[in-house]
Design an enzyme around this catalytic site. Structure first.
Site, mmCIF file in Angstrom:
data_model
loop_
_atom_site.group_PDB
_atom_site.id
_atom_site.type_symbol
_atom_site.label_atom_id
_atom_site.label_comp_id
_atom_site.label_asym_id
_atom_site.label_seq_id
_atom_site.Cartn_x
_atom_site.Cartn_y
_atom_site.Cartn_z
ATOM 1 N N SER B 327 17.824 -11.400 -4.278
ATOM 2 C CA SER B 327 19.115 -10.792 -3.964
ATOM 3 C C SER B 327 20.464 -11.660 -4.189
ATOM 4 O O SER B 327 21.475 -11.246 -4.237
ATOM 5 C CB SER B 327 19.345 -10.198 -2.474
ATOM 6 O OG SER B 327 18.495 -9.115 -2.281
ATOM 7 N N ASP B 351 24.201 5.981 -1.577
ATOM 8 C CA ASP B 351 22.914 5.485 -1.284
ATOM 9 C C ASP B 351 21.687 6.164 -0.511
ATOM 10 O O ASP B 351 21.931 6.158 0.627
ATOM 11 C CB ASP B 351 22.872 3.873 -0.781
ATOM 12 C CG ASP B 351 21.607 3.225 -0.760
ATOM 13 O OD1 ASP B 351 20.625 3.935 -1.013
ATOM 14 O OD2 ASP B 351 21.408 2.343 0.113
ATOM 15 N N ASP B 364 15.068 1.091 -1.700
ATOM 16 C CA ASP B 364 15.868 0.088 -1.083
ATOM 17 C C ASP B 364 14.934 -0.309 0.059
ATOM 18 O O ASP B 364 13.942 0.343 0.665
ATOM 19 C CB ASP B 364 17.115 0.907 -0.685
ATOM 20 C CG ASP B 364 18.175 -0.250 -0.420
ATOM 21 O OD1 ASP B 364 19.161 -0.365 -1.083
ATOM 22 O OD2 ASP B 364 17.903 -0.999 0.711
ATOM 23 N N HIS B 370 22.134 2.980 2.796
ATOM 24 C CA HIS B 370 23.088 2.337 3.518
ATOM 25 C C HIS B 370 24.479 3.382 3.497
ATOM 26 O O HIS B 370 25.388 2.788 3.636
ATOM 27 C CB HIS B 370 23.527 1.204 2.559
ATOM 28 C CG HIS B 370 22.592 0.034 2.657
ATOM 29 N ND1 HIS B 370 22.370 -0.849 3.830
ATOM 30 C CD2 HIS B 370 21.845 -0.570 1.917
ATOM 31 C CE1 HIS B 370 21.388 -1.674 3.759
ATOM 32 N NE2 HIS B 370 20.813 -1.303 2.406
ATOM 33 N N CYS B 383 22.513 -4.291 -0.709
ATOM 34 C CA CYS B 383 22.283 -2.974 -1.107
ATOM 35 C C CYS B 383 21.454 -2.861 -2.507
ATOM 36 O O CYS B 383 22.181 -3.138 -3.422
ATOM 37 C CB CYS B 383 23.270 -1.925 -1.254
ATOM 38 S SG CYS B 383 22.680 -0.227 -1.713
#
Lengths: 376, 631
Positions: B327, B351, B364, B370, B383
């Site tokens: 990430s 999302d 996810d 999210h 996210c």
């Protein structure tokens, strides 16, 4: 007063001024060289010189007849001692040369350098007038027996000197050219052969008949010193460098780099000529050669006019011993003869050789002295 | 009997004397010819030989330059000690000699082993150490018995020493004895060969290797007169050596130490760079090694330990470890979206917790998703879905192009040799990488996981730190470097290694503001908030977790997976966020969540660098994973 004068006359008379001047020249020059080559040994060198000169004088005062009388016993004793060495001798540096007689160690081969010409001269004197070809073979036998024993010790240098001394007696006695010429040619062919087939005969597995491994090694190293630059070839290579780098007039007294940085082996003994060459150059070598020529010339002249056959043969051969010494040593130092351990006469350090040589000069003086005394 | 016989005999004798005289003259003539040949004709040759015999050119090895940290703390130095050395070619029986020596001097089996190894690598005429660092008593004992040991000698030599042992070992590197391959290389160059006569050591890795030219110095020479045994008798002329230059680093030793200690027993790497200069403030790779072990030839036992360890301490992870960024890739993706105009910061996506592409569903981390996510939130909560769709919108070429400009997937040019390239995934890369035509094709589905820093993505920590520093410096790239000054050891004159701007990527300030705002959000209210709770400065950061092992759809449970199969934890940051003085990357191999293991290390480093606060003992925080969302 008259008595003292007479005594002085008796002391001085046997001494040949010409010979004395020549050896004084050689010894003086040698002394200067030794001060550079080995300054630590000067006092013992001086002692050797004084003792040897005294012996020379002592021998000079004797009549040649006395020498003739001791010829046979001296030879026999020398021969027996050589046999004793072969049986019970002390081994040093891989050679059996010394005999321990309790009080001292003696090297009987040295004795033979004088005993051999005495013995052969005595023999030919005895056969004077009735000389046959057979006598030469007897003489050669008398000569070769001790030479073989010495060579076997092994001591090639002394063997060559004794052989030379004896050979010149036989030569002066009239050995036929028919024997000398073929032998000379044969020798020359052998030497040429060795040089030409060097690589084959110097191969490690090849054994030379009658010679020791180390003797083969010396000859092979001489032919190609670079084959063993750190070992046996080191002497020859470094000595040649010392000689060559000396040039015409040398690097100057005590300035020899080969000498003083220990590159030169045996610099006070067998290789002292390399010191002369390095520090005094070609000039020093020629000076020495001239002095030796004068010595030999004077010796041959004395022999030439000696009254008896014994004295002639003895004088001639003893003179030629000097030649053998000089030639072998100079050839060795300049790298044209193998390293056989022959010193430069009257220059190399060493009491025994000096004593023997002065004994020889004493004999020459004695012969000279006799000529004047004995009317013919 | 013929009465004339005596007369005849006498005349024959006289003839023979004449012959003998002539013979003598001929032989002496030969001798004279030989001496004239040697002393006149070949005089020049033999004179040269005699000079060669007498004069020896001895190299005087220069002192190697010191290495110091940015504040002058010495990290690599020299000290003088006695060694016992054997010249194998001068020794008849090596084993016997060593046995005899061991009666005088303590020689351990490990010394013998090392000697044997040196022997295999060396030439015969070199002298090789059997024992180093002799005590005075040992020196005295040997000297008394020296005559027994031809070919064995005591030498006073300068030794390299790294006083802090393992400290900064991957940056400093080490020196070791010159091996045959290095010798061959040196001998190819005449100047180099002359300068390395007498030198026994050379830099092998790290700064010792890359700055070998500066550190070595210029070898001096002494012309000496030597005797036949090679002993110097007197000096004739002397050209003094020029000592090697000292190096002053950009590395801050205190910062480096705090960073190293923060790793504890974990494997990983930390690279901290000064944005706006490219100066490396800390370069950590753990586990470390002791460079002192290598200086005199490492013993086989020590080498086996280092070489066979599963933890691979000899690998410089900062430069040679290639890891998926996870990430931590997202801020760069977001900037790419803004700069290429592919998505505005204000664009909001819904999302649902997954992203469908063709027949594949990309999940996810947070089940259920999210909710509504804009760019800032996408970074703060990390996210995935946002970036799946963004990657899909951008396409692989745009992504590769942008990341390539940031320096990802190419060598940064840092002043240590052997940096790895990593992998910047692109259709072109794939074509080169694989052989079979069906493998060479780039599938659009592969682009999706690229967006969250997974897939083929693999970058070295130095590349990530470099990219983070570029971000911090507003898009101006500086070549990373560890050496700040090269200092002349004699005059003390300093030559600065100037910051080298590589490129100005020209990012729009408003775009950078968005990213900064989002990254500050990470440390204040997002995935990194726990690690930076109470920090008295603003940090722009991003956590990351990189999959080591593909789980094929099943949910990842940290405890259930073998330790070495666990995810790598990452954290990138720069601080203070508005006026960055430091940019860094922390990577903890198999550390699990980046927020849990990597971010706390960054906190310690930043606390010290910005506030001068030193950590109280090693801080271990394994419990913080639960509270974090995402990642």
């Amino acid at each position: 007063m008259i008595d003292i004068r007479g005594l002085a006359w008796r002391v001085i008379r046997p001494i040949d001024p010409a010979l004395l001047a020549i050896i004084a020249g050689i010894l003086g020059f040698a002394y200067i060289v030794m001060m550079s080559a080995s300054p630590d040994r000067m006092s013992s060198h001086l002692t050797n010189i004084i003792v040897s000169l005294l012996v020379m004088w002592l021998v000079a005062t004797q009549e040649p007849q006395k020498l003739q009388n001791i010829a046979v016993p001296l030879y026999v004793v020398g021969f027996l001692l050589l046999v004793a060495v072969a049986l019970f001798g002390d081994v040093s540096k891989g050679a059996r040369r010394w005999l321990n007689i309790g009080v001292a160690r003696i090297q009987p081969s040295e004795l033979m350098k004088i005993a051999m010409p005495l013995m052969l001269a005595w023999y030919f004197q005895k056969r004077e007038g009735v000389l046959k070809v057979r006598d030469f073979f007897v003489a050669i036998f008398i000569l070769m027996l001790p030479v073989a024993l010495i060579a076997k010790q092994p001591d090639l240098g002394t063997a060559i000197l004794v052989l030379g001394a004896g050979f010149f007696v036989i030569f002066f006695a009239g050995l036929s050219w028919w024997l000398i010429v073929p032998a000379g040619v044969l020798g020359a062919v052998a030497v040429a052969g060795v040089i030409m087939y060097q690589s084959q005969i110097c191969a490690p597995e090849v054994q030379w008949p009658g010679l020791h491994d180390y003797q083969k090694h010396r000859v092979c190293t001489l032919l190609d010193p670079s084959s063993d630059p750190r070992g046996k070839g080191f002497h020859t290579i470094q000595s040649t460098i010392a000689v060559g780098s000396g040039g015409m007039i040398g690097k100057g007294w005590r300035n020899g780099t080969q000498t003083h940085l220990d590159f030169l082996p045996e610099r006070h003994t067998d290789f002292v000529l390399a010191v002369v060459s390095e520090e005094f150059g070609l000039a020093g070598v020629l000076l020495l050669l001239v002095l030796y020529c004068l010595l030999i010339g004077r010796g041959l002249l004395i022999a030439n006019s000696a009254p008896t056959l014994f004295a002639r043969l003895l004088g001639g051969s003893i003179t030629m011993i000097f030649f053998t010494y000089v030639f072998v040593n100079m050839g060795m130092v300049s790298g044209i003869l193998p390293v056989v351990g022959v010193p430069l006469p009257m220059v190399s350090y060493g009491g025994t050789a000096l004593l023997t040589l002065c004994f020889g000069v004493g004999i020459l003086m004695s012969i000279k002295h006799q000529r004047r005394r004995v009317p013919r | 009997m013929d009465l004339k016989a005596p007369e005849q005999e006498l005349s024959r004798f006289r003839a023979r004397v004449a012959v003998a005289g002539a013979f003598v003259l001929i032989c002496f003539g030969l001798i004279v010819a030989r001496f004239v040949y040697l002393q006149v004709i070949r005089y020049d040759y033999y004179s040269t030989r005699a000079e060669e015999n007498r004069i020896s050119l001895l190299p005087i090895v220069p002192n190697r330059g010191l290495i110091m940290d940015r504040n002058g703390l010495v990290l690599a130095r020299n000290y003088s000690a006695y060694t016992l050395e054997i010249t194998p070619s001068k020794v008849r029986n090596l084993e016997d000699t060593i046995d005899d020596l061991s009666e005088l001097i303590d020689i351990q089996p490990k010394d013998r082993k090392r000697f044997k190894k040196l022997l295999e690598e060396s030439k015969n005429f070199e002298s090789l150490p059997i024992r180093t660092r002799l005590s005075d008593a040992e020196v005295a004992r040997f000297i008394a018995q020296r005559y027994r040991f031809p070919g064995v000698d005591i030498k006073a030599r300068l030794f390299r020493q790294y006083p802090f042992g393992e400290f900064a070992s991957h940056a400093l590197g080490y020196i070791g004895r010159i091996n045959q391959a290095e010798m061959a290389k040196i001998e190819d160059d005449d100047d180099l060969a002359a300068n390395y006569r007498g030198t026994e050591h050379i830099g092998k890795i790290g700064l010792e290797q890359s700055y070998e030219k500066e550190l070595h110095g210029v070898t001096g020479f002494e012309q000496v007169e030597v005797d036949a045994s090679g002993r110097a008798v007197r000096s004739l002329a002397r050209t003094p050596p020029v000592p090697g230059n000292n190096l002053q680093l950009t590395i801050d030793a205190d910062l480096q130490r705090i960073a190293e200690e923060a790793f504890g027993n974990r494997r990983g790497s930390l690279v901290a760079i000064e944005p706006g200069t490219g100066g490396v403030l800390a370069l950590v790779s753990t586990p470390r090694f002791d460079p002192n072990l290598f200086v005199d030839g490492i013993t086989p036992d020590n080498w086996d330990v280092l070489n066979n360890s599963l933890d691979k301490p000899m690998v410089n992870r900062a430069l040679n470890g290639a890891y998926p960024p996870g990430s931590t890739f997202k801020p760069f993706m977001a900037l790419a979206a803004l700069e290429t105009g592919k998505r505005a910061a204000t664009t909001v996506i819904a999302d649902p917790g997954y992203f469908v592409f063709g027949n594949n569903t990309f999940r996810d981390d947070k089940a259920g998703g999210h909710g509504m996510v804009d760019m800032v939130k996408s970074i703060v909560v990390s996210c995935d879905t946002y970036y799946y769709s963004l990657a899909n919108d951008m396409g692989i070429d745009l992504i590769a192009n942008f990341m390539g400009k940031l320096g990802l997937g190419s060598r940064t040019g840092i002043d240590i040799e052997g940096e790895s390239v990593g992998v910047l995934p692109s259709p072109a890369w794939k074509k080169k990488r694989f052989k079979k035509p069906e493998q060479q094709k780039w599938y659009a589905g592969e682009t999706i996981s690229i967006g969250i820093g997974q897939g083929y993505n693999a970058y070295t920590p130095i590349q990530l730190a470099h990219a983070t520093a570029t971000l911090a410096a507003g898009g101006v790239m500086f070549k990373p470097h560890i050496v700040k000054y090269v200092i002349d050891a004699q005059s003390g004159a300093k030559r600065m290694i100037e910051p080298t701007p590589i490129a100005n990527l020209g990012f729009k300030p408003e775009h950078l503001d968005v990213i900064r705002k989002a990254m500050v959000g990470v440390t204040t209210g997002g995935t990194g908030a726990r690690a930076f709770a109470g920090a008295k400065y603003e940090v722009a950061g991003k956590t990351g977790t990189a999959q080591v092992f593909s789980l094929k759809g099943s949910k990842y449970h940290e405890g259930a997976v073998n330790e070495r199969m666990r995810d790598h934890a990452l954290f990138i940051a720069y601080a203070p966020a508005d006026k960055p003085k430091i940019a860094l990357v922390v990577l903890v191999e198999n550390g699990g969540f980046g927020a849990a293991t990597a971010a706390p290390i960054a906190r310690q480093v930043l606390d010290y660098y910005l506030l001068g606060i030193k950590p109280k003992g090693a801080v271990e925080d394994d419990s913080g994973a639960e509270g974090d969302t995402g990642d």
